[in-house]
Write a protein that holds these residues in place. Structure first.
Motif, PDB file in Angstrom:
ATOM      1  N   ALA A  41       0.832  -1.208   0.000  1.00 27.39           N
ATOM      2  CA  ALA A  41       0.000   0.000   0.000  1.00 27.39           C
ATOM      3  C   ALA A  41       0.869   1.262   0.000  1.00 27.39           C
ATOM      4  O   ALA A  41       0.502   2.276  -0.594  1.00 27.39           O
ATOM      5  N   GLU A  42       2.030   1.189   0.660  1.00 29.76           N
ATOM      6  CA  GLU A  42       2.910   2.344   0.740  1.00 29.76           C
ATOM      7  C   GLU A  42       3.785   2.508  -0.504  1.00 29.76           C
ATOM      8  O   GLU A  42       4.037   3.627  -0.958  1.00 29.76           O
ATOM      9  N   LEU A  43       4.264   1.389  -1.040  1.00 28.97           N
ATOM     10  CA  LEU A  43       5.267   1.425  -2.100  1.00 28.97           C
ATOM     11  C   LEU A  43       4.688   1.268  -3.498  1.00 28.97           C
ATOM     12  O   LEU A  43       5.386   1.471  -4.487  1.00 28.97           O
ATOM     13  N   GLY A  44       3.418   0.917  -3.589  1.00 25.81           N
ATOM     14  CA  GLY A  44       2.784   0.744  -4.883  1.00 25.81           C
ATOM     15  C   GLY A  44       2.832  -0.685  -5.383  1.00 25.81           C
ATOM     16  O   GLY A  44       3.488  -1.553  -4.794  1.00 25.81           O
ATOM     17  N   ASP A  45       2.154  -0.924  -6.478  1.00 22.45           N
ATOM     18  CA  ASP A  45       1.993  -2.279  -7.000  1.00 22.45           C
ATOM     19  C   ASP A  45       3.121  -2.737  -7.913  1.00 22.45           C
ATOM     20  O   ASP A  45       3.206  -3.921  -8.245  1.00 22.45           O
ATOM     21  N   GLY A  48       1.189 -13.253  -4.140  1.00 20.85           N
ATOM     22  CA  GLY A  48       0.612 -12.099  -4.810  1.00 20.85           C
ATOM     23  C   GLY A  48       1.208 -10.786  -4.359  1.00 20.85           C
ATOM     24  O   GLY A  48       0.935  -9.737  -4.959  1.00 20.85           O
ATOM     25  N   LEU A  49       2.029 -10.838  -3.309  1.00 23.20           N
ATOM     26  CA  LEU A  49       2.599  -9.630  -2.728  1.00 23.20           C
ATOM     27  C   LEU A  49       4.098  -9.523  -2.914  1.00 23.20           C
ATOM     28  O   LEU A  49       4.639  -8.413  -2.941  1.00 23.20           O
ATOM     29  N   THR A  50       4.780 -10.657  -3.028  1.00 27.22           N
ATOM     30  CA  THR A  50       6.237 -10.651  -3.012  1.00 27.22           C
ATOM     31  C   THR A  50       6.802 -11.841  -3.775  1.00 27.22           C
ATOM     32  O   THR A  50       6.127 -12.856  -3.961  1.00 27.22           O
ATOM     33  N   HIS A  51       8.032 -11.709  -4.223  1.00 28.10           N
ATOM     34  CA  HIS A  51       8.846 -12.857  -4.590  1.00 28.10           C
ATOM     35  C   HIS A  51       9.434 -13.441  -3.307  1.00 28.10           C
ATOM     36  O   HIS A  51       9.415 -12.802  -2.251  1.00 28.10           O
TER      37      HIS A  51
END
Length: 215
Positions: A96-100, A127-130
């Protein structure tokens, strides 16, 4: 699509932070092409027994340990939350802070990865990170020893480090780490016996422990 250097995310209890933690973060930065590594000391991890060292002390020790490395930064949100937290929620907050578009890479050792299927909403992590999976040099991950659903994710998502810049999340990239037989449990026991922790801990961390009479 993305073509930005990823941000590494390195969580843990760091009770205390030691040279093997620092070396792992540095080798992940180099091997995975990370722009920076953001350290996330845990506050009250839901999957661990109560920690004897207060979150504020563990946070301060990490801050002292990484102060000399401009590629390392510290995120205090979990340590100061004073409530059990989940990695998936922390990563969602970072998104949410750093963008998609910014690639994130959650750095995990092999032991932590083998327990990933026990984490809260673990499939949502992809879906959020590698995931940057640290393995001992020359040794492959034994997929047959993993829980079947996790083994299937490893097989389907394995990529090389170059892939990390092309997407914000979803891949598992293995990288070699230098095996260092250093553990926080052993260090705590040594210090409790009055033995030296020199060369196992950064000098600034040793001084913090001495000043606050930890362990």
């Amino acid at each position: 699509m993305s073509d930005r250097a990823p941000l590494g995310v390195f969580g843990g209890t760091f009770d205390p932070v030691h040279v093997a933690h620092l070396r792992l973060a540095e080798e992940a930065r180099e091997a995975l092409g990370l722009a920076r590594v953001r350290w996330l000391p845990a506050g009250l991890p839901w999957h661990r027994d109560a920690l004897r060292t207060a979150p504020e002390h563990r946070l301060a020790m990490v801050q002292a340990a990484v102060a000399g490395n401009p590629a390392f930064e510290v995120d205090a949100r979990e340590a100061l939350a004073h409530a059990p937290g989940y990695t998936v929620d922390t990563l969602a907050a970072l998104r949410a802070e750093l963008g998609d578009e910014l690639p994130l890479v959650l750095i995990l050792g092999a032991d932590a990865f083998a327990r990933l299927h026990t984490w809260h909403r673990w499939r949502a992590l992809f879906g959020l990170t590698h995931i940057g999976l640290a393995t001992r040099a020359g040794q492959a991950v034994d997929a047959s020893a993993l829980q079947p659903a996790l083994a299937a994710e490893l097989q389907a998502r394995s990529r090389d480090a170059a892939h990390l810049r092309t997407a914000p999340a979803g891949a598992i990239v293995r990288f070699d780490m230098t095996p260092l037989a250093v553990s926080a449990t052993d260090i705590r026991a040594r210090l409790a016996r009055g033995e030296s922790g020199r060369y196992l801990l950064p000098d600034a961390v040793l001084e913090y422990i001495r000043r606050h009479r930890l362990y």
